[in-house]
Motif scaffolding. Structure first.
Motif, PDB file in Angstrom:
ATOM      1  N   TRP A   1      -4.944   1.063   2.612  1.00 54.40           N
ATOM      2  CA  TRP A   1      -5.577   1.947   1.570  1.00 54.40           C
ATOM      3  C   TRP A   1      -4.903   2.555   0.450  1.00 54.40           C
ATOM      4  O   TRP A   1      -5.126   2.329  -0.645  1.00 54.40           O
ATOM      5  CB  TRP A   1      -6.375   2.899   2.287  1.00 54.40           C
ATOM      6  N   LYS A   2      -3.827   3.076   0.892  1.00 59.10           N
ATOM      7  CA  LYS A   2      -3.062   3.765  -0.048  1.00 59.10           C
ATOM      8  C   LYS A   2      -2.036   2.971  -1.041  1.00 59.10           C
ATOM      9  O   LYS A   2      -2.014   3.316  -2.351  1.00 59.10           O
ATOM     10  CB  LYS A   2      -2.037   4.700   0.516  1.00 59.10           C
ATOM     11  N   TYR A   3      -1.446   1.727  -0.156  1.00 63.84           N
ATOM     12  CA  TYR A   3      -0.533   1.051  -1.183  1.00 63.84           C
ATOM     13  C   TYR A   3      -1.057  -0.361  -1.725  1.00 63.84           C
ATOM     14  O   TYR A   3      -0.607  -0.877  -2.742  1.00 63.84           O
ATOM     15  CB  TYR A   3       0.585   0.798  -0.394  1.00 63.84           C
ATOM     16  N   ILE A   4      -1.930  -0.947  -0.922  1.00 63.75           N
ATOM     17  CA  ILE A   4      -2.616  -2.195  -1.286  1.00 63.75           C
ATOM     18  C   ILE A   4      -4.217  -2.174  -1.325  1.00 63.75           C
ATOM     19  O   ILE A   4      -4.860  -3.153  -0.690  1.00 63.75           O
ATOM     20  CB  ILE A   4      -2.111  -3.402  -0.691  1.00 63.75           C
ATOM     21  N   ARG A   5      -4.551  -1.350  -2.134  1.00 62.53           N
ATOM     22  CA  ARG A   5      -6.177  -0.780  -2.216  1.00 62.53           C
ATOM     23  C   ARG A   5      -6.929  -1.927  -2.703  1.00 62.53           C
ATOM     24  O   ARG A   5      -8.097  -2.305  -2.194  1.00 62.53           O
ATOM     25  CB  ARG A   5      -6.532   0.462  -2.744  1.00 62.53           C
ATOM     26  N   SER A   6      -6.343  -2.789  -3.677  1.00 65.40           N
ATOM     27  CA  SER A   6      -7.277  -3.933  -3.966  1.00 65.40           C
ATOM     28  C   SER A   6      -7.429  -5.226  -3.409  1.00 65.40           C
ATOM     29  O   SER A   6      -8.416  -6.023  -3.360  1.00 65.40           O
ATOM     30  CB  SER A   6      -6.310  -4.474  -5.566  1.00 65.40           C
ATOM     31  N   SER A   7      -6.469  -5.255  -2.255  1.00 61.99           N
ATOM     32  CA  SER A   7      -6.798  -6.398  -1.409  1.00 61.99           C
ATOM     33  C   SER A   7      -8.018  -6.250  -0.174  1.00 61.99           C
ATOM     34  O   SER A   7      -8.553  -7.156   0.240  1.00 61.99           O
ATOM     35  CB  SER A   7      -5.623  -6.594  -0.566  1.00 61.99           C
ATOM     36  N   GLN A   8      -8.419  -4.930  -0.276  1.00 59.52           N
ATOM     37  CA  GLN A   8      -9.662  -4.659   0.868  1.00 59.52           C
ATOM     38  C   GLN A   8      -9.161  -4.889   2.382  1.00 59.52           C
ATOM     39  O   GLN A   8     -10.162  -5.002   3.268  1.00 59.52           O
ATOM     40  CB  GLN A   8     -10.824  -5.347   0.375  1.00 59.52           C
ATOM     41  N   LYS A   9      -7.942  -5.066   2.390  1.00 62.22           N
ATOM     42  CA  LYS A   9      -7.522  -5.341   3.934  1.00 62.22           C
ATOM     43  C   LYS A   9      -7.801  -4.096   4.809  1.00 62.22           C
ATOM     44  O   LYS A   9      -7.668  -4.180   5.883  1.00 62.22           O
ATOM     45  CB  LYS A   9      -5.961  -5.926   4.011  1.00 62.22           C
ATOM     46  N   HIS A  10      -7.625  -2.869   4.364  1.00 65.27           N
ATOM     47  CA  HIS A  10      -7.829  -1.814   5.095  1.00 65.27           C
ATOM     48  C   HIS A  10      -9.460  -1.602   5.566  1.00 65.27           C
ATOM     49  O   HIS A  10      -9.235  -1.029   6.688  1.00 65.27           O
ATOM     50  CB  HIS A  10      -7.485  -0.725   4.314  1.00 65.27           C
ATOM     51  N   ILE A  11     -10.322  -2.405   5.121  1.00 67.67           N
ATOM     52  CA  ILE A  11     -11.582  -2.458   5.789  1.00 67.67           C
ATOM     53  C   ILE A  11     -11.259  -3.099   7.140  1.00 67.67           C
ATOM     54  O   ILE A  11     -12.120  -2.576   8.409  1.00 67.67           O
ATOM     55  CB  ILE A  11     -12.658  -3.117   5.021  1.00 67.67           C
ATOM     56  N   ILE A  12     -10.603  -4.153   7.298  1.00 64.67           N
ATOM     57  CA  ILE A  12     -10.548  -4.849   8.554  1.00 64.67           C
ATOM     58  C   ILE A  12      -9.858  -4.046   9.544  1.00 64.67           C
ATOM     59  O   ILE A  12     -10.288  -3.744  10.747  1.00 64.67           O
ATOM     60  CB  ILE A  12      -9.915  -6.087   8.657  1.00 64.67           C
TER      61      ILE A  12
END
Length: 68
Positions: free
Chosen positions: A39-50
């Protein structure tokens, strides 16, 4: 990778009554930290949701295991 090593070592060295609870707690920590960094470093990819969903599944699974 470090999380996998810790899970394998905990399977080998933690005694029976708490083995699966300990693995659940480790999975919660691994997915929680992973989601924070995603979420902090690659927020645009939305991988933090998974990663957050996997953490939530680990929380629910650990709670269900403890209660049963």
């Amino acid at each position: 990778m470090i999380g996998g090593i810790v899970v394998i070592l905990s399977v080998l060295f933690v005694k029976e009554p708490y083995k699966y609870v300990w693995i659940g707690v480790l999975l919660i920590l691994v997915f929680g930290v992973r989601s924070i960094f995603q979420w902090k470093y690659i927020r645009s990819s939305q991988k933090h949701i998974i990663s957050l969903l996997m953490m939530a599944i680990s929380v629910v699974g650990t709670i269900v295991y403890v209660l049963i």
